[in-house]
Design a protein around this motif. Structure first.
Motif, short mmCIF file in Angstrom:
data_model
loop_
_atom_site.label_atom_id
_atom_site.label_comp_id
_atom_site.label_asym_id
_atom_site.label_seq_id
_atom_site.Cartn_x
_atom_site.Cartn_y
_atom_site.Cartn_z
N TRP A 197 0.76 -0.88 0.07
CA TRP A 197 0.41 -0.24 0.25
C TRP A 197 1.00 1.04 -0.35
CZ3 TRP A 197 -3.00 1.65 5.35
CH2 TRP A 197 -3.59 3.33 4.97
N GLY B 297 2.87 1.67 -3.49
CA GLY B 297 1.77 1.60 -4.52
C GLY B 297 1.41 4.11 -4.12
N SER B 298 1.51 4.41 -2.83
CA SER B 298 0.95 5.28 -2.91
C SER B 298 2.14 6.33 -3.59
CB SER B 298 0.69 5.53 -1.79
OG SER B 298 1.49 5.87 -0.56
N LEU C 107 3.86 5.13 -5.85
CA LEU C 107 4.35 5.41 -7.76
C LEU C 107 3.10 6.78 -8.01
CD1 LEU C 107 3.45 1.67 -8.08
CD2 LEU C 107 5.48 3.12 -8.44
N PRO C 108 4.03 7.20 -9.50
CA PRO C 108 2.82 8.55 -10.36
C PRO C 108 1.80 7.69 -10.51
CG PRO C 108 4.60 7.40 -12.27
CD PRO C 108 4.88 6.94 -10.66
N PHE C 109 0.49 8.65 -11.02
CA PHE C 109 -0.43 8.28 -11.04
C PHE C 109 -0.79 7.36 -12.72
CE2 PHE C 109 -5.27 8.58 -11.95
CZ PHE C 109 -6.06 7.55 -11.08
N ASN C 110 0.46 7.00 -12.73
CA ASN C 110 -0.46 6.24 -14.66
C ASN C 110 -0.93 5.33 -14.47
OD1 ASN C 110 0.34 5.45 -17.00
ND2 ASN C 110 2.10 6.51 -16.96
N MET C 111 -1.92 4.69 -15.90
CA MET C 111 -2.76 3.60 -15.33
C MET C 111 -1.66 2.18 -15.58
SD MET C 111 -5.08 3.85 -13.88
CE MET C 111 -7.04 2.74 -14.47
N LEU D 34 0.09 1.65 -12.84
CA LEU D 34 -0.15 0.80 -11.42
C LEU D 34 -0.85 -0.21 -12.07
CD1 LEU D 34 -1.89 3.99 -10.47
CD2 LEU D 34 -0.29 3.29 -8.75
N SER D 35 -0.54 -0.14 -13.04
CA SER D 35 -1.18 -2.15 -13.27
C SER D 35 0.14 -2.52 -13.28
CB SER D 35 -1.58 -2.02 -15.13
OG SER D 35 -2.90 -1.25 -15.08
N TYR E 92 2.69 -2.76 -11.63
CA TYR E 92 2.54 -2.48 -9.83
C TYR E 92 1.49 -3.66 -9.31
CZ TYR E 92 2.83 -2.24 -5.12
OH TYR E 92 3.41 -1.91 -3.76
#
Length: 70
Positions: free
Chosen positions: A24, A27-28, A30-34, A37-38, A40
Motif C-alpha cells: 500500500w 503503491g502510494s 508511484l505516479p498516477f499512470n494506469m 499502476l497496472s 505494479y
C-alpha cells in the motif's frame, strides 16, 4: 495439531499484514499512470506468494514423522 502448523499459520498472517501495508505504501509513491499502476498491481499481487510458500513448506516439513515412529 502440530506446533509448526500453528506457528506457520501465525507467521503467514503476520507476513500478509506487513506485506499489505508495504504494498500500500509503495503503491502510494508511484505516479498516477494506469500502465505503471497496472504493472505494479500485477507484480505486487503475485510477489507475496513466494515468501508465504516458503513458510508453508516449512510447516509441512516432517509431516509424516508420527507415522514412521509409532
Amino acid at each position: 495439531m502440530r506446533w509448526r502448523t500453528v506457528l506457520g499459520s501465525l507467521a503467514i498472517l503476520l507476513w500478509m499484514f506487513v506485506y499489505c501495508l508495504l504494498a500500500w505504501w509503495l503503491g502510494s509513491l508511484l505516479p498516477f499512470n494506469m500502465a505503471v499502476l497496472s504493472i505494479y498491481a500485477l507484480v505486487a499481487g503475485i510477489a507475496w506468494i513466494f515468501p508465504a510458500l516458503k513458510i508453508y513448506k516449512w510447516t509441512r516439513k516432517d509431516a509424516g514423522s508420527e507415522l514412521r515412529n509409532p
